[in-house]
Write a protein that holds these residues in place. Structure first.
Motif, PDB file in Angstrom:
ATOM      1  N   GLU A 198       0.682  -1.091  -0.010  1.00 14.38           N
ATOM      2  CA  GLU A 198      -0.015   0.035  -0.172  1.00 14.38           C
ATOM      3  C   GLU A 198       0.517   1.257   0.138  1.00 14.38           C
ATOM      4  OE1 GLU A 198      -2.623  -0.235   3.185  1.00 14.38           O
ATOM      5  OE2 GLU A 198      -3.873  -1.909   2.155  1.00 14.38           O
ATOM      6  N   ALA A 199       2.140   1.057   0.480  1.00 11.37           N
ATOM      7  CA  ALA A 199       3.096   2.447   0.742  1.00 11.37           C
ATOM      8  C   ALA A 199       3.157   3.095  -0.596  1.00 11.37           C
ATOM      9  CB  ALA A 199       4.052   1.844   1.299  1.00 11.37           C
ATOM     10  N   PRO A 200       3.533   2.578  -1.869  1.00 12.74           N
ATOM     11  CA  PRO A 200       4.115   1.151  -2.099  1.00 12.74           C
ATOM     12  C   PRO A 200       5.718   1.236  -1.900  1.00 12.74           C
ATOM     13  CG  PRO A 200       3.961   2.228  -4.094  1.00 12.74           C
ATOM     14  CD  PRO A 200       3.466   3.328  -2.926  1.00 12.74           C
ATOM     15  N   GLY A 201       6.048  -0.050  -1.655  1.00 12.07           N
ATOM     16  CA  GLY A 201       7.523  -0.123  -1.408  1.00 12.07           C
ATOM     17  C   GLY A 201       7.480  -1.773  -1.923  1.00 12.07           C
ATOM     18  N   ILE A 202       8.954  -2.164  -2.054  1.00  8.95           N
ATOM     19  CA  ILE A 202       9.650  -3.480  -2.279  1.00  8.95           C
ATOM     20  C   ILE A 202      10.132  -4.000  -1.066  1.00  8.95           C
ATOM     21  CG2 ILE A 202       9.636  -2.744  -4.563  1.00  8.95           C
ATOM     22  CD1 ILE A 202      12.892  -2.322  -4.046  1.00  8.95           C
ATOM     23  N   GLY A 203      10.244  -3.244   0.151  1.00  8.19           N
ATOM     24  CA  GLY A 203      10.757  -3.913   1.636  1.00  8.19           C
ATOM     25  C   GLY A 203      10.217  -3.205   2.450  1.00  8.19           C
ATOM     26  N   ALA A 248      10.993  -3.601   7.058  1.00  7.31           N
ATOM     27  CA  ALA A 248      11.665  -4.011   8.178  1.00  7.31           C
ATOM     28  C   ALA A 248      10.754  -4.120   9.331  1.00  7.31           C
ATOM     29  CB  ALA A 248      13.106  -3.503   8.127  1.00  7.31           C
ATOM     30  N   ALA A 249      10.926  -5.083  10.148  1.00 12.57           N
ATOM     31  CA  ALA A 249       9.864  -5.009  11.356  1.00 12.57           C
ATOM     32  C   ALA A 249      10.112  -3.600  12.238  1.00 12.57           C
ATOM     33  CB  ALA A 249      10.211  -6.082  12.173  1.00 12.57           C
ATOM     34  N   PRO A 250      11.239  -2.848  12.587  1.00 18.11           N
ATOM     35  CA  PRO A 250      11.307  -1.907  13.221  1.00 18.11           C
ATOM     36  C   PRO A 250      10.446  -0.764  12.403  1.00 18.11           C
ATOM     37  CG  PRO A 250      13.284  -2.623  13.168  1.00 18.11           C
ATOM     38  CD  PRO A 250      12.667  -3.574  12.028  1.00 18.11           C
ATOM     39  N   GLN A 251      10.233  -0.878  11.045  1.00 14.79           N
ATOM     40  CA  GLN A 251       9.382   0.091  10.468  1.00 14.79           C
ATOM     41  C   GLN A 251       7.960   0.176  10.934  1.00 14.79           C
ATOM     42  OE1 GLN A 251      11.338  -0.628   6.464  1.00 14.79           O
ATOM     43  NE2 GLN A 251      10.910   1.560   6.473  1.00 14.79           N
ATOM     44  N   VAL A 252       7.465  -0.871  11.588  1.00 17.81           N
ATOM     45  CA  VAL A 252       6.218  -0.956  12.098  1.00 17.81           C
ATOM     46  C   VAL A 252       6.291  -1.241  13.372  1.00 17.81           C
ATOM     47  CG1 VAL A 252       5.183  -1.922   9.757  1.00 17.81           C
ATOM     48  CG2 VAL A 252       6.219  -3.482  11.468  1.00 17.81           C
ATOM     49  N   GLY A 253       7.404  -0.679  14.200  1.00 19.88           N
ATOM     50  CA  GLY A 253       7.173  -0.535  15.350  1.00 19.88           C
ATOM     51  C   GLY A 253       7.770  -1.722  16.216  1.00 19.88           C
ATOM     52  N   VAL A 254       8.232  -3.058  15.691  1.00 17.15           N
ATOM     53  CA  VAL A 254       8.535  -4.328  15.989  1.00 17.15           C
ATOM     54  C   VAL A 254      10.097  -4.263  16.011  1.00 17.15           C
ATOM     55  CG1 VAL A 254       8.404  -6.598  15.845  1.00 17.15           C
ATOM     56  CG2 VAL A 254       6.056  -5.374  15.513  1.00 17.15           C
ATOM     57  N   SER A 255      10.724  -4.106  17.149  1.00 16.65           N
ATOM     58  CA  SER A 255      12.246  -4.252  17.221  1.00 16.65           C
ATOM     59  C   SER A 255      12.690  -5.739  17.255  1.00 16.65           C
ATOM     60  CB  SER A 255      12.727  -3.523  18.559  1.00 16.65           C
ATOM     61  OG  SER A 255      13.897  -3.359  18.285  1.00 16.65           O
ATOM     62  N   GLN A 256      12.569  -6.304  16.071  1.00 21.78           N
ATOM     63  CA  GLN A 256      13.215  -7.964  15.809  1.00 21.78           C
ATOM     64  C   GLN A 256      13.671  -7.694  14.432  1.00 21.78           C
ATOM     65  OE1 GLN A 256       9.990 -10.512  16.443  1.00 21.78           O
ATOM     66  NE2 GLN A 256      10.383 -10.630  18.815  1.00 21.78           N
ATOM     67  N   ARG A 257      14.628  -8.691  14.193  1.00 21.75           N
ATOM     68  CA  ARG A 257      15.428  -8.894  13.033  1.00 21.75           C
ATOM     69  C   ARG A 257      14.827  -9.793  12.111  1.00 21.75           C
ATOM     70  NH1 ARG A 257      20.187  -6.669  13.927  1.00 21.75           N
ATOM     71  NH2 ARG A 257      20.981  -7.616  12.068  1.00 21.75           N
ATOM     72  N   PHE A 258      13.895  -9.195  11.214  1.00 19.27           N
ATOM     73  CA  PHE A 258      13.381  -9.621  10.099  1.00 19.27           C
ATOM     74  C   PHE A 258      12.681  -8.686   9.200  1.00 19.27           C
ATOM     75  CE2 PHE A 258       9.761  -9.739  12.925  1.00 19.27           C
ATOM     76  CZ  PHE A 258       8.522  -9.528  12.187  1.00 19.27           C
ATOM     77  N   PHE A 259      12.547  -8.989   7.961  1.00 17.27           N
ATOM     78  CA  PHE A 259      12.082  -7.816   7.338  1.00 17.27           C
ATOM     79  C   PHE A 259      11.397  -8.867   5.970  1.00 17.27           C
ATOM     80  CE2 PHE A 259      16.441  -8.206   5.353  1.00 17.27           C
ATOM     81  CZ  PHE A 259      16.181  -8.481   4.063  1.00 17.27           C
ATOM     82  N   VAL A 260      10.352  -8.204   5.333  1.00 14.13           N
ATOM     83  CA  VAL A 260       9.604  -8.555   4.304  1.00 14.13           C
ATOM     84  C   VAL A 260       9.970  -7.898   2.847  1.00 14.13           C
ATOM     85  CG1 VAL A 260       7.624  -9.278   5.519  1.00 14.13           C
ATOM     86  CG2 VAL A 260       7.568  -7.127   4.339  1.00 14.13           C
ATOM     87  N   TYR A 261      10.023  -8.555   1.822  1.00 10.06           N
ATOM     88  CA  TYR A 261      10.450  -7.977   0.622  1.00 10.06           C
ATOM     89  C   TYR A 261       9.485  -8.552  -0.468  1.00 10.06           C
ATOM     90  CZ  TYR A 261      13.320 -11.887  -0.300  1.00 10.06           C
ATOM     91  OH  TYR A 261      13.611 -13.231  -0.552  1.00 10.06           O
ATOM     92  N   ASP A 262       9.653  -7.880  -1.640  1.00  7.39           N
ATOM     93  CA  ASP A 262       8.951  -8.567  -2.881  1.00  7.39           C
ATOM     94  C   ASP A 262       9.681  -8.062  -4.099  1.00  7.39           C
ATOM     95  OD1 ASP A 262       7.487  -9.602  -4.995  1.00  7.39           O
ATOM     96  OD2 ASP A 262       5.628  -9.047  -4.398  1.00  7.39           O
ATOM     97  N   PHE A 263      10.584  -8.579  -4.460  1.00  5.35           N
ATOM     98  CA  PHE A 263      11.499  -8.417  -5.764  1.00  5.35           C
ATOM     99  C   PHE A 263      12.015  -9.679  -6.530  1.00  5.35           C
ATOM    100  CE2 PHE A 263      15.504  -7.237  -7.545  1.00  5.35           C
ATOM    101  CZ  PHE A 263      15.157  -5.934  -8.489  1.00  5.35           C
ATOM    102  N   GLY A 264      12.284  -9.574  -7.730  1.00  5.30           N
ATOM    103  CA  GLY A 264      13.114 -10.738  -8.303  1.00  5.30           C
ATOM    104  C   GLY A 264      11.870 -12.063  -8.656  1.00  5.30           C
ATOM    105  N   ASP A 265      12.334 -12.667  -7.569  1.00  2.00           N
ATOM    106  CA  ASP A 265      11.764 -14.084  -7.586  1.00  2.00           C
ATOM    107  C   ASP A 265      10.333 -14.024  -6.958  1.00  2.00           C
ATOM    108  OD1 ASP A 265      13.419 -15.425  -9.284  1.00  2.00           O
ATOM    109  OD2 ASP A 265      14.700 -15.826  -7.357  1.00  2.00           O
ATOM    110  N   GLY A 266       9.868 -12.967  -6.396  1.00  2.00           N
ATOM    111  CA  GLY A 266       8.842 -12.758  -5.719  1.00  2.00           C
ATOM    112  C   GLY A 266       8.949 -12.499  -4.205  1.00  2.00           C
TER     113      GLY A 266
END
Length: 177
Positions: free
Chosen positions: A41-46, A48-66
């Motif tokens: 919705e933002a729109p973006g391609i990545g 990270a959890a801290p960007q939504v207020g969760v201070s944990q080491r993971f992120f989502v992305y959608d690029f290349g292979d999906g």
């Protein structure tokens, strides 16, 4: 459930070093789905959890292979140099020429707890490096020279004082003018 809010410059969570994920469970998988929705919705391609207020080491992305999720990622090798005009969902509507390695080798875990290794180049490598920066409490302003950083902070302060330049996303997938 209300859509996730992407945190913007000035939110202290963006400056914290995120904690390692110790338990990959259904709640985390559900949060990742909500993060994908916010990212698209933002729109973006990545995103990270801290960007939504969760201070944990993971992120989502959608690029290349999906779409994908990387948990506890770390770069094990990098090579080359590439300058590219880079923006960030947490510093909306601003971008700068940023120098980063052109290619990386990354090790992480997926949502099933399996170790994955990825080789990435150019924009995909930049995406992974950018999201890893968020896990380390870094933002794009950290890459700017003193004059650029001062100007960026001035613009961001003015925006904060005048309120949002556009209405927040409603969660229905439609972009608002």
């Amino acid at each position: 459930m209300a859509p996730l809010r992407i945190r913007v410059y000035g939110d202290p969570v963006l400056r914290r070093v995120a904690e390692d994920v110790t338990d990959i469970d259904g709640a985390m998988a559900d949060l990742c789905q909500e993060m994908f929705t916010a990212m698209y919705e933002a729109p973006g391609i990545g995103l990270a959890a801290p960007q939504v207020g969760v201070s944990q080491r993971f992120f989502v992305y959608d690029f290349g292979d999906g779409p994908g999720v990387l948990v506890n990622p770390e770069i094990t090798e990098s090579d080359g140099e590439w300058t590219y005009n880079e923006g960030c969902l947490s510093v909306p509507e601003l971008s700068w020429e940023i120098v980063r390695p052109r290619s990386i080798h990354l090790k992480a875990y997926d949502l099933d707890g399996n170790e994955v290794t990825l080789e990435a180049e150019d924009l995909e490598a930049r995406l992974f490096q950018h999201e890893l920066d968020h896990l380390e409490g870094k933002i794009l302003l950290d890459y700017l020279d003193e004059d650029q950083r001062r100007e960026a902070k001035r613009i961001l302060r003015e925006r904060a004082m005048s309120g949002p330049s556009r209405p927040p996303a409603t969660g229905d997938g439609l972009s608002l003018p």
